[in-house]
Every structure is written in C-alpha cells, then in structure tokens.
Design an enzyme around this catalytic site. Structure first.
Site, PDB file in Angstrom:
ATOM      1  NE  ARG A 298      40.313  36.773  31.043  1.00  0.00           N
ATOM      2  CZ  ARG A 298      40.704  37.805  31.820  1.00  0.00           C
ATOM      3  NH1 ARG A 298      41.868  38.645  31.705  1.00  0.00           N
ATOM      4  NH2 ARG A 298      40.048  37.898  32.955  1.00  0.00           N
ATOM      5  CD  GLU A 327      37.739  35.272  31.636  1.00  0.00           C
ATOM      6  OE1 GLU A 327      37.490  35.895  32.678  1.00  0.00           O
ATOM      7  OE2 GLU A 327      38.622  34.925  30.929  1.00  0.00           O
ATOM      8  CD  GLU A 338      40.945  41.187  34.584  1.00  0.00           C
ATOM      9  OE1 GLU A 338      41.662  40.053  34.434  1.00  0.00           O
ATOM     10  OE2 GLU A 338      39.511  40.986  35.074  1.00  0.00           O
ATOM     11  CG  ASP A 395      49.721  53.285  34.644  1.00  0.00           C
ATOM     12  OD1 ASP A 395      50.014  54.591  35.021  1.00  0.00           O
ATOM     13  OD2 ASP A 395      50.487  52.505  34.850  1.00  0.00           O
ATOM     14  CG  HIS A 617      41.876  41.234  41.670  1.00  0.00           C
ATOM     15  ND1 HIS A 617      41.417  42.239  40.714  1.00  0.00           N
ATOM     16  CD2 HIS A 617      41.628  40.177  41.331  1.00  0.00           C
ATOM     17  CE1 HIS A 617      41.010  41.642  39.693  1.00  0.00           C
ATOM     18  NE2 HIS A 617      41.026  40.198  40.021  1.00  0.00           N
ATOM     19  CB  CYS A 619      40.321  44.369  38.588  1.00  0.00           C
ATOM     20  SG  CYS A 619      41.421  44.231  36.963  1.00  0.00           S
TER      21      CYS A 619
END
Length: 651
Positions: A298, A327, A338, A395, A617, A619
């Site tokens: 990330r 993760e 995501e 988007d 959320h 995602c």
C-alpha cells in the site's frame, strides 16, 4: 414552396371530397397513378420535374408533399391502400437499367412508405430493399446525402421499420406468414445494408439526426454472437453475411459479450500455454499460473504496480487477482476493485503531475510536460485495459476525444513498433469538451469581425509552460514569422487544436495507447465507437434505483423492515445528482454496468449503533446502515454521509 403547398392542399382536398360524398375512386386513382412507375413518382414529388438535381446537396424531392401523401394514405380504406401496394409492385418489377438519379429519388420516396411497418407487406418491402442494396457505390453516395434531409420523426420511424423487419425475419411470431428462410436468405443482408445507408447519413450530420443507440437492434442480443464474430473474422472458412460487418446494429451489450468471450478465449489460451510450459520444464502445475497475480504494498502502490506489470507482460490476458503485501485474505473481487480505486486516486492527483484537471469541463487531460520515461502513462492504459478485460467499472473522467484517440487505429499495427498511433482527426468541438475556456477564445477569434492581424498580433506559434519554464512551439514550419490574419485564422485554429490534443502530448498518449492495447488487443475493438469504449471503461450514466432495489440482499434486515422501506423511499425520491452521489458513496463510481443495475451486487448490513453515520465499503458494494427509528434522522444522516463521501473505499 408554392408547389409544395399546392400539392399538400390538393391531396387533402381530394380526401375531404371523398369523405363527403363517399366516392373514393378519384383518391384511389390518384394513388394508383402516382405509384405506378418511378417516372410518375418523380413527376408527382419532384420539386421541378424538368430539373435534373444532380447535386448531393439537394435531392429535389418535395418531402413535405411526400409526408402529407403518406399521412393521408394511412387513414384511407383498405382497398385504396391495397391499390398503392399493387402499384409499387408494378414499379419494382419494371426494368429501369441503367439507373438514373430519378430512380434514386423514387427509391427514397418508396422507402418512406409507412405501410412497410406491417408484416403483411414484407415481401414487397424485401424486394425494394434488395434493389436499393444492390445499387452502385456512387448511387449509394447520393442516397446517403439525400437521406440527411428527412425529418427527425420519419428518420427515426424508418430505422424502427427496418429493425422490425430484421427481427421479424430472424424470430417470426408466425413463421407460416413469411416465405421459408432458405428461399429468402437475402432479406436480412439487404435490410441491413439499407440501414447502413441511414447510419452513414446520420454520421454526416453534427449533431446527428438521432443517437447512434437508435440503430441498436436488441433482438440480435439473442443470436449466437460468437458464431457471428467467427464468420466475420474467418470469411474463407465461414463465408456469408455477419452482423459484425455492420456493428452499428449491435447493442453495446452484444459487443461487450463478444469482447468478453473473446477475452475469455485469450485467457484460456494463455493459461494453456503456461500449463504446457510448466509440463515441458517438468514442474508441478499450480492454480496460480492461471491468473495474473499482482502483489503490491500500500505504501508503494504505484511503483509496485509498475514493477509487477512490467515483469508480467505475458500474463496480462489472464484473470486478475491482487494481493496487498502483509495482509491475509483471498481476492474474491473486492481486493482487485480496491487496487483499481486506490491506484487511480493516487495517479490522478494534481501534485502527481501526469494529468491536468479542467474544472469547467470536469475532465482530466494529459500533461504535456516531458518525462524521462512514460511508464506511468503506460500503466494507466494497462489499468483501463484490465478494467475492460475483467469487467470492472472505473471512476475515470476523460473527455470523449481520449476514446477516439484510443481507436486510432482500433488494432495496433502488426509488427511495426514505430507505427503512428493515438493521432486522431480533431476539431474545435473536441477541444470544447477538453479545455472549454481555451476553445471559447479560439471560437471568438474565428467569429471576430475586425482586423485579426492588427488587433490580436498572433503568429503561428504557441507557448507552453513546462516545469515553470515557458517554451515556444511553432504550429507550422517558420510559424514564428507567419502572422494570423482573417484569411488564415481557420488554419491557425485547426493547427492549434491539433497541437493541444495530438502533438503536445504525443509520447504520453502513445504510451497510454500501447498500455491499453497490450491488454485489450482484439479485432472486436473495430466494432466499437469511441462512446462505447467509454461505456465499457466507465459504465452507463443511466440510473434506475428500482433495479438496484431488486438485486439488494440484506444482512440483519429484511425488505419489509420500516428502516429499509424508509431508506428506499428516500433514495428513490432523491434528485439525480444525489442519486449519483449515493451510488458513488456505496460503489466508488456514479456509473452503473452497461447491462443496468440488475447486473450489480448490493448489500445492506445492519448495525445497532445509531450514533454513527451510514458507512460504505465501495469494494464490496456494501452499505452499513444503523437501525435509525426515525425517518427524519435517517434522511439527515444519509445526506451527510453521501455529501461528504469521496467514493474511494470508505470505511
């Protein structure tokens, strides 16, 4: 104009007299004589029968008179209407070779006949369409230009009649009413070719008479689309007609289906190659080799994504799976979405310097600042390609010209890395959608009535700020010494628009283009319009909340709970702007899949903490909704949540 009015009045007065006295013979005779031959059609409907009208700018047809005659015809007794059809049969059976411009006028007049919307007339209509479809290219050229002058309602009606004819032939409600398919295989190709003339005519006009979507035939969605595609792709192995030759009739849903199936085939091929390679190296096959597996941190999202994609170029056509380093968890679609959302949000930030945002147009455009390499622009192209390939909506807000350039050309030139790509024919209208303030200034220059050279003092040179330094660019050779005048200002504007949308960011867009096509390379792209590529990338702006309600699942709630009833009542009665904000809040995009909200998955989960705002959320298309007891409180909390949401993976 006087002859136009006289003809209309004559036709109406003839019918009025027949209605008064109950004698329809004069009316039937008028229609029978008018339609008995092509020469008689021209004699009746030509503005000036003695004039040739050989220009593409004027068909010479008295269209208002034609509209009146057909409007009256629809209300005549059945016997009179049958006389017209018999006369049309006689006209079509007569030998008229070689063709003249009068013949072309007659074809257009007959094509506008509203009687052809009835299946009982299809045999006659088919022969008319066959003759029109078999005309020479030069004759078609004239017809295309003359069709431009048909009014909107008739143009629209004609498209519906032709599509209805095609659908009825493909899926006849009463097969016994039509000739056997094997005896009229030419019906559908003929109708589609005539429809192509209307489509070409529509594309000549700005704005067009009707939307390109008006040409879609939804009935074709139920065909074996891949068989159509393979027939088109392999004419030697599968000779014959294919709707893919005329992609304007295929809906975006049909084209997406073809593109996805083609993508799936390519995924299977790539997976098979990986399996064979493993076996040849005597390695144990594993499930991971079937996917494009990306592992990113990330904190280093862009650099890790660049490195992963660069190392796995040969796997881009496999199914995408994303893992965030450190993760735990399997990617069931949420992590991939995501990754897209976070990466796009970071790349499109102003301080990142890759794209400039125009607040008026509300779109991003490529920065013209030079780079050491253009890998990051390539990454954005790959992202868009992966989104289309994996059916994920992004988007992203690019102007329409971006998608036009992506299809220039639609297929990357084979084995020619130096080929020019991403260069499109651009106009001032394209600039208006990208940099509207600048476009307005150029339009004012074109409209200026004074002395342009004296009052503006411009040359064929422009200046661009790059890293705080102003650099001059000539729009043509020696441009710094060529003054803009009243006589050459159109050339100046065109060159300036070309510079802004093509030349100034050529390297950036080429990298972007190759990134997109490295994933989406498919001949199916040839069938797409730029607007349709945008729909595939960004989804549809059309919104129907009732469709979302139908596919919603509940966790802790039921559809009959008062909170849920209040919730849907509020969302349904929101303004369109708020509904878009709501969709952005809960899904990360204010667009919906091409097939509509019925293709979405949406979940509402209950929590008992009524002090918190509704959460989303994006995602997982999930809304966490506290059990507010009051409808008023629910409305207040929901509005606060969606107005403050950015739509990027809110927690």
């Amino acid at each position: 104009m006087r002859e136009n009015v006289k003809g209309c009045l004559f036709c109406r007065s003839l019918v009025e007299k027949a209605e008064e006295c109950g004698v329809w013979n004069p009316v039937q005779e008028f229609y029978a004589v008018t339609f008995e031959s092509f020469s008689q059609l021209n004699s009746t409907f030509k503005k000036e029968p003695s004039k040739d009208y050989r220009s593409t700018d004027d068909s010479g047809i008295n269209l208002n008179f034609v509209y009146t005659v057909y409007e009256v015809l629809e209300n005549l007794p059945q016997d009179a209407q049958k006389h017209v059809l018999k006369s049309i049969i006689n006209s079509l059976l007569k030998d008229r070779k070689p063709h003249s411009k009068d013949d072309l006028r007659a074809y257009i007049i007959l094509l506008l006949n509203p009687q052809f919307k009835n299946a009982t007339t299809y045999v006659i209509f088919a022969h008319l369409l066959r003759q029109m479809a078999s005309l020479s290219d030069q004759d078609h050229h004239y017809i295309v230009h003359w069709l431009k002058w048909i009014n909107h309602s008739c143009f629209q009606s004609l498209i519906k009649i032709l599509n209805g004819f095609i659908s009825c032939r493909l899926f006849p409600p009463k097969p016994q009413d039509l000739p056997p398919m094997n005896k009229c295989t030419w019906w559908i190709p003929s109708a589609t070719k005539v429809l192509a003339l209307l489509n070409a005519s529509n594309d000549l006009l700005h704005p067009p008479v009707v939307s390109y979507m008006e040409f879609y035939n939804p009935g074709l969605d139920h065909l074996n689309l891949m068989a159509e595609y393979y027939t088109w792709q392999n004419p030697s192995a599968h000779p014959g007609f294919s709707f893919c030759q005329y992609p304007f009739v295929l809906s975006i849903t049909a084209k997406r289906s073809i593109l996805q199936r083609d993508s799936e085939q390519q995924m299977i091929i790539m997976a098979r190659r990986s399996l064979v390679a493993k076996v040849q190296r005597r390695q144990m096959p594993d499930i991971g080799m079937l996917f494009l597996n990306l592992t990113v941190r990330r904190a280093h999202l862009v650099s890790d994504s660049l490195n992963e994609i660069a190392m796995k170029q040969h796997d881009l056509k496999k199914k995408l799976k994303v893992t965030f380093a450190g993760e735990p968890g399997l990617d069931m679609g949420g992590l991939t979405k995501e990754w897209f959302l976070l990466l796009i949000r970071q790349i499109f930030q102003q301080e990142y310097g890759m794209f400039n945002y125009d607040k008026t147009a509300r779109v991003f455009w490529f920065s013209s600042a030079p780079c050491e390499n253009y890998q990051e622009f390539n990454l954005v192209g790959v992202l868009m390609g992966l989104a289309v390939y994996n059916s994920i909506i992004l988007d992203i807000h690019f102007p329409a010209i971006c998608y036009k350039k992506l299809l220039s050309p639609a297929v990357v030139p084979y084995n020619n890395p130096s080929a020019t790509v991403g260069i499109a024919n651009v106009t001032l209208n394209d600039l208006k959608q990208t940099l509207p303030d600048l476009a307005r200034g150029l339009q004012e220059l074109l409209d200026y009535e004074g002395d342009v050279e004296e009052d503006f003092g411009l040359t064929f040179q422009t200046s661009v700020t790059e890293f705080g330094e102003v650099k001059a660019h000539s729009l043509k050779q020696g441009g710094e010494n060529i003054h803009v005048t009243n006589s050459n200002r159109k050339e100046y504007v065109q060159l300036y628009v070309d510079f802004l949308l093509n030349r100034s960011m050529r390297s950036q867009f080429q990298a972007f283009y190759h990134g997109f096509h490295s994933v989406c390379a498919s001949n199916a792209l040839i069938m797409l319009r730029p607007e349709e590529v945008e729909l595939l990338v960004c989804g549809s702006p059309t919104m129907d909340i009732s469709e979302l309600k139908k596919v919603t699942v509940y966790d802790g709630y039921t559809a009959t709970d008062s909170a849920i009833k209040h919730f849907w009542d509020l969302v349904t009665h929101m303004t369109l702007r708020l509904q878009k904000r709501f969709l952005l809040f809960t899904t990360g995009s204010d667009r919906v899949p091409i097939g509509g909200m019925s293709e979405m998955q949406f979940k509402i989960t209950r929590v008992d903490n009524t002090n918190m705002l509704p959460m989303a959320h994006t995602c997982f298309n999930q809304l966490v909704l506290p059990g507010y007891k009051s409808r008023k409180i629910l409305k207040q909390k929901l509005l606060i949540a969606i107005e403050n949401a950015e739509g990027f993976g809110l927690e």
